[in-house]
Motif scaffolding. Structure first.
Motif, PDB file in Angstrom:
ATOM      1  N   ARG A 144       0.355   1.698   7.498  1.00  0.00           N
ATOM      2  CA  ARG A 144      -0.251   0.246   7.299  1.00  0.00           C
ATOM      3  C   ARG A 144       0.927  -0.742   6.950  1.00  0.00           C
ATOM      4  NH1 ARG A 144      -5.497   0.843   3.288  1.00  0.00           N
ATOM      5  NH2 ARG A 144      -6.608   2.187   4.708  1.00  0.00           N
ATOM      6  N   ASP A 145       0.552  -2.139   7.248  1.00  0.00           N
ATOM      7  CA  ASP A 145       1.441  -3.060   7.181  1.00  0.00           C
ATOM      8  C   ASP A 145       1.894  -3.284   5.680  1.00  0.00           C
ATOM      9  OD1 ASP A 145       2.019  -3.814   9.795  1.00  0.00           O
ATOM     10  OD2 ASP A 145       0.512  -5.396   9.746  1.00  0.00           O
ATOM     11  N   THR A 160      -2.078  -5.704  -2.753  1.00  0.00           N
ATOM     12  CA  THR A 160      -2.298  -4.338  -2.984  1.00  0.00           C
ATOM     13  C   THR A 160      -3.099  -4.133  -4.107  1.00  0.00           C
ATOM     14  OG1 THR A 160      -0.100  -3.909  -1.569  1.00  0.00           O
ATOM     15  CG2 THR A 160      -1.178  -2.071  -2.603  1.00  0.00           C
ATOM     16  N   ILE A 174       6.258  -1.337   7.450  1.00  0.00           N
ATOM     17  CA  ILE A 174       5.127  -0.561   7.262  1.00  0.00           C
ATOM     18  C   ILE A 174       5.271   0.501   6.049  1.00  0.00           C
ATOM     19  CG2 ILE A 174       3.967  -0.998   9.494  1.00  0.00           C
ATOM     20  CD1 ILE A 174       4.660   2.187  10.162  1.00  0.00           C
ATOM     21  N   PHE A 228      -1.087   4.167   1.417  1.00  0.00           N
ATOM     22  CA  PHE A 228      -1.064   3.044   2.810  1.00  0.00           C
ATOM     23  C   PHE A 228      -0.035   3.660   3.828  1.00  0.00           C
ATOM     24  CE2 PHE A 228      -2.145   1.253  -1.255  1.00  0.00           C
ATOM     25  CZ  PHE A 228      -3.336   0.825  -1.062  1.00  0.00           C
ATOM     26  N   ARG A 279       2.257  -5.334   2.232  1.00  0.00           N
ATOM     27  CA  ARG A 279       1.723  -6.665   1.799  1.00  0.00           C
ATOM     28  C   ARG A 279       2.317  -6.866   0.499  1.00  0.00           C
ATOM     29  NH1 ARG A 279      -1.993  -8.240   5.351  1.00  0.00           N
ATOM     30  NH2 ARG A 279      -3.091  -6.564   6.705  1.00  0.00           N
ATOM     31  N   ARG A 336       1.890 -11.274   3.433  1.00  0.00           N
ATOM     32  CA  ARG A 336       2.531 -10.064   4.078  1.00  0.00           C
ATOM     33  C   ARG A 336       4.196 -10.265   3.743  1.00  0.00           C
ATOM     34  NH1 ARG A 336       0.632  -7.911   9.961  1.00  0.00           N
ATOM     35  NH2 ARG A 336      -1.437  -7.937   9.522  1.00  0.00           N
TER      36      ARG A 336
END
Length: 76
Positions: free
Chosen positions: A19-20, A27, A10, A16, A22, A4
């Motif tokens: 979503r968090d 990804t 986000i 995405f 990354r 992360r």
């Protein structure tokens, strides 16, 4: 390894959204895995950005959103 980003942000839009965020490599590898494609081998002298740009050309703009976010550094 924690993949992360340190910011804990986000994604605000795109595939995405919600979503968090990354690490960009996580990804990229996830997208390739979903396509059933093995990632290219990174060349020793290749920067993070050059590696992703090369794969982006090969996969017809699949990672253009990552490149446009400028999340990859230009240093080796």
């Amino acid at each position: 390894m924690n993949d992360r980003l340190q910011t804990g942000e986000i994604y605000r839009d795109g595939p995405f959204k919600g979503r968090d965020k990354r690490h960009p490599y996580s990804t990229i590898l996830t997208r390739l895995n979903r396509m059933g494609v093995s990632p290219h081998t990174r060349q020793m002298s290749e920067s993070d950005r050059a590696y992703v740009e090369r794969m982006n050309r090969e996969y017809s703009g699949l990672f253009s959103d990552i490149l446009s976010e400028n999340a990859l550094n230009d240093e080796y």
